[in-house]
Design an enzyme around this catalytic site. Structure first.
Site, PDB file in Angstrom:
ATOM      1  CG  HIS A  30      42.241  39.292  62.301  1.00 55.19           C
ATOM      2  ND1 HIS A  30      42.285  40.518  61.495  1.00 55.19           N
ATOM      3  CD2 HIS A  30      41.900  38.256  61.106  1.00 55.19           C
ATOM      4  CE1 HIS A  30      42.403  39.968  60.100  1.00 55.19           C
ATOM      5  NE2 HIS A  30      42.284  39.065  59.962  1.00 55.19           N
ATOM      6  N   GLY A 156      48.180  29.392  62.021  1.00 56.51           N
ATOM      7  CA  GLY A 156      48.406  29.560  60.867  1.00 56.51           C
ATOM      8  C   GLY A 156      49.774  29.649  60.492  1.00 56.51           C
ATOM      9  CG  HIS A 260      40.612  33.955  62.521  1.00 60.98           C
ATOM     10  ND1 HIS A 260      41.047  34.815  61.412  1.00 60.98           N
ATOM     11  CD2 HIS A 260      41.752  33.409  62.915  1.00 60.98           C
ATOM     12  CE1 HIS A 260      42.176  34.611  61.350  1.00 60.98           C
ATOM     13  NE2 HIS A 260      42.866  33.778  62.060  1.00 60.98           N
ATOM     14  NE  ARG A 351      80.069  30.195  38.890  1.00 60.87           N
ATOM     15  CZ  ARG A 351      80.262  28.875  39.337  1.00 60.87           C
ATOM     16  NH1 ARG A 351      79.710  28.422  40.377  1.00 60.87           N
ATOM     17  NH2 ARG A 351      80.938  28.172  38.400  1.00 60.87           N
ATOM     18  CB  SER A 378      77.140  26.763  42.933  1.00 56.74           C
ATOM     19  OG  SER A 378      77.200  25.554  42.552  1.00 56.74           O
ATOM     20  CD  GLU A 407      66.075  27.279  47.922  1.00 61.48           C
ATOM     21  OE1 GLU A 407      66.776  26.676  47.442  1.00 61.48           O
ATOM     22  OE2 GLU A 407      65.034  27.070  48.898  1.00 61.48           O
ATOM     23  CG  ASP A 465      72.151  22.441  35.999  1.00 59.39           C
ATOM     24  OD1 ASP A 465      72.541  21.206  36.096  1.00 59.39           O
ATOM     25  OD2 ASP A 465      72.592  23.296  37.041  1.00 59.39           O
ATOM     26  CG  HIS A 469      68.308  24.261  38.059  1.00 54.15           C
ATOM     27  ND1 HIS A 469      67.530  23.169  38.086  1.00 54.15           N
ATOM     28  CD2 HIS A 469      69.177  23.880  39.203  1.00 54.15           C
ATOM     29  CE1 HIS A 469      67.454  22.881  39.301  1.00 54.15           C
ATOM     30  NE2 HIS A 469      68.550  23.070  40.002  1.00 54.15           N
TER      31      HIS A 469
END
Length: 658
Positions: A30, A156, A260, A351, A378, A407, A465, A469
């Site tokens: 490129h 980009g 490019h 958890r 949670s 996330e 849920d 989920h």
């Protein structure tokens, strides 16, 4: 700071010549964006970037992240001028076994700070670099840690939402030592950017608490002033919008989107070199350009020497500093961590066991930074947040990173922190949202980074849920990424073991899969292997006398199901806990045959997710109790009955087969 305009222009021209020649020789690459970025990238290296000319890994160096990884020939050309990459490597661009692959790779090429290929992730990782620098500066002092993180970003990059998510956090956290050069050449691979974007980048970034500077990206005076202004702004990150021309310096193709992603033709290269004042020879690097580019080396070496002398003095005179330095520089595999113990017979979600473990290591690991993607209660990170404070909001010494519902940026920022070094990053969210993190997890593995991903709510037992989920394919999907350590503990005690494994990784990322529902804490007196068996990935958790008639394997919450199911048989049954496919598969063949004897062909497995991968352990015809369809919204115990995750149903399936 030096100011020799003629030599600056000559140096940039030489860099552009190397870009054209490297891409042409490889017949792949490129050149266009690399040439439009050449002015400000070259001046950054020659005039501003602080590093050790003799050690590309000096701890307090400025970091440069080429987020526009396709412009790699630009970076390799600059690294050649620094002395980190030889001419032979430039000539082997994109070839087998070379130090100059198509996109930069951090573990391969000296001077490369991050593996950048997928657009947006370099930007995201740069925020992690800046987080680590700010935290360590607060803890160690500015005389030990005080550097800038520079980024080259593209159109980009900023079209990938991860970049904007990470930028929002950088602005919130006031990362004043983060400086991003945005090469706004208004061209991308398929054509002009106005086909796909109408964003006013200045308004966008100013709205996210950034300083934004607009310049002509080919005007060296404006470039220098912009960098100086960025360095003076201590409370905001800076975006320098470099308005540039694609393939700047070419004879006939300036602004052409065809430059490019494709090499320039030989006649265009020849004409462009003539325009730039370069000789026709390939890979031309004259001595005066090298001398000009390295004119700061004496002062840079003096700076490094002073830094090392100061560090030695602090280590000798300040015991608290020395202790912290030792924590920060200790290899992960050498960590000595004390974990909590859990009471057999109690019921506890894994958890919650993670939460107890996190609370216990908070003080043991003063360089542990992390947080949750807006799921603190949670994900069991609330007490950690309350104990250590929110980074940026409560100061740079605070250690909880409040990521919000971001996330993917969270995962990339973790990678940046791991690349920077000196900190231990973790991030937490629901397992079903691992899809948002997935490409960054892949980049964790590709870069050999021990990033720690905590995924709670790991099955249909999420319950009410509903299917959005309830993860089905997610554990199997993450197991498919090479070099990722999957850890799905059977109970609270094994959760601590799995976390010890994850925290002590030097090169592998770990994904820890944890339950929302309560599981019985297994009694080590009855199941002694639970206290350490996870280190080999798979182990016998309950055995019989002699050769078993039947082997039942499981992971996570289904280990208890397997143990209960085994009690329903009068045959000799062995129960195997395969809590980590990766770790078990890495064991010697002799060990795997010891756990799963080839002569025992009656095998079954249970896991609350996709079934396919389990057949490598139970055989093509083995029984696998799993879930190959989406779930429903209902209480978890009702779903257990509906989907057959009961000892009675599992035993029935096995009897029907064997």
């Amino acid at each position: 700071m030096k100011d020799d305009s003629r030599m600056d222009q000559k140096t940039v021209a030489v860099v552009k010549g190397l870009i054209m020649d490297g891409v042409a020789k490889a017949n792949s690459g490129h050149p266009g964006g690399a040439m439009s970025s050449a002015d400000f990238a070259t001046l950054l290296y020659s005039d501003f970037l602080n590093f050790d000319p003799d050690d590309a890994q000096w701890f307090n160096r400025d970091r440069f992240i080429l987020s526009a990884g396709h412009e790699s020939m630009l970076l390799y050309s600059l690294l050649h001028l620094t002395g980190f990459v030889g001419m032979d490597a430039l000539k082997e661009f994109r070839q087998m076994g070379s130090l100059t692959p198509g996109h930069p790779e951090v573990h391969l090429t000296p001077g490369v700070e991050a593996t950048t290929g997928p657009l947006g992730q370099g930007f995201g990782m740069s925020v992690g670099f800046a987080v680590a620098e700010a935290f360590l500066r607060q803890k160690l002092g500015a005389d030990v840690m005080d550097h800038f993180t520079y980024v080259l970003s593209s159109d980009g990059d900023l079209q990938e939402p991860i970049a904007l998510g990470a930028a929002s956090l950088a602005g919130l956290w006031g990362l004043g030592k983060l400086v991003v050069f945005y090469d706004s050449n208004k061209i991308q691979l398929a054509g002009p950017t106005n086909r796909v974007d109408c964003a006013d980048i200045r308004k966008v970034f100013e709205g996210m608490c950034w300083q934004v500077l607009d310049i002509d990206g080919h005007d060296h005076g404006q470039i220098r002033k912009a960098v100086q202004d960025a360095k003076l702004e201590g409370s905001k990150p800076t975006l320098i919008v470099c308005n540039t021309v694609m393939a700047k310096g070419t004879a006939n193709m300036e602004g052409d989107h065809n430059t490019h992603g494709a090499p320039l033709k030989a006649d265009e290269i020849a004409a462009s070199k003539k325009k730039l004042g370069l000789p026709a020879e390939d890979f031309h690097v004259p001595g005066d350009v090298v001398d000009h580019f390295r004119s700061r080396y004496d002062s840079m070496r003096a700076t490094v020497a002073d830094w090392k002398k100061n560090l030695e003095s602090k280590l000798a005179s300040d015991k608290d500093f020395a202790a912290l330095w030792n924590k920060i520089t200790t290899k992960r595999s050498a960590l000595d961590i004390e974990w909590p113990e859990f009471t057999p017979g109690e019921t506890m979600a894994t958890r919650k066991a993670w939460g107890a473990c996190l609370n216990q290591v908070t003080d043991q690991l003063p360089n542990l930074l992390g947080g949750s993607a807006d799921l603190d209660p949670s994900n069991q990170t609330t007490k950690f947040r309350e104990t250590v404070g929110n980074f940026g909001i409560d100061g740079y010494g605070a250690r909880n990173l409040a990521y919000g519902v971001r996330e993917f940026p969270m995962a990339a920022i973790m990678n940046g922190m791991a690349l920077h070094g000196g900190v231990i990053p973790f991030g937490a969210t629901f397992l079903t949202f691992a899809d948002y993190c997935r490409n960054a997890i892949r980049m964790s593995a590709l870069q050999e980074l021990p990033s720690l991903y905590i995924f709670t709510h790991d099955s249909f037992w999420v319950g009410e849920d509903g299917p959005t989920h309830q993860p089905i394919e997610h554990v199997s999907s993450l197991r498919l990424i090479p070099d990722v350590i999957d850890l799905r503990p059977a109970d609270a005690t094994e959760t601590a073991v799995c976390l010890d494994i994850a925290f002590k990784q030097d090169k592998h990322p770990s994904c820890v899969f944890l339950t929302r529902q309560g599981l019985p804490v297994l009694d080590p007196a009855e199941y002694p292997a639970v206290t350490d068996g996870a280190r080999k990935g798979g182990y016998v958790i309950k055995d019989c006398e002699g050769t078993p008639d039947l082997i039942i394997a499981a992971s996570g919450s289904e280990v208890s199901l397997a143990l209960e199911t085994a009690k329903l048989f009068k045959r000799k049954v062995r129960v195997v806990n395969i809590c980590s496919f990766k770790l078990f598969d890495d064991q010697p063949e002799s060990y795997k045959k010891e756990i799963l004897p080839p002569e025992v062909t009656a095998r079954a497995a249970a896991e609350a997710g996709r079934t396919e991968l389990w057949h490598k352990y139970v055989g093509c015809d083995g029984v696998v109790l799993g879930l190959d369809h989406f779930g429903q919204s209902a209480p978890g115990n009702q779903l257990s009955e509906k989907y057959g995750f009961t000892p009675e149903n599992f035993a029935r399936l096995i009897r029907e087969k064997y």
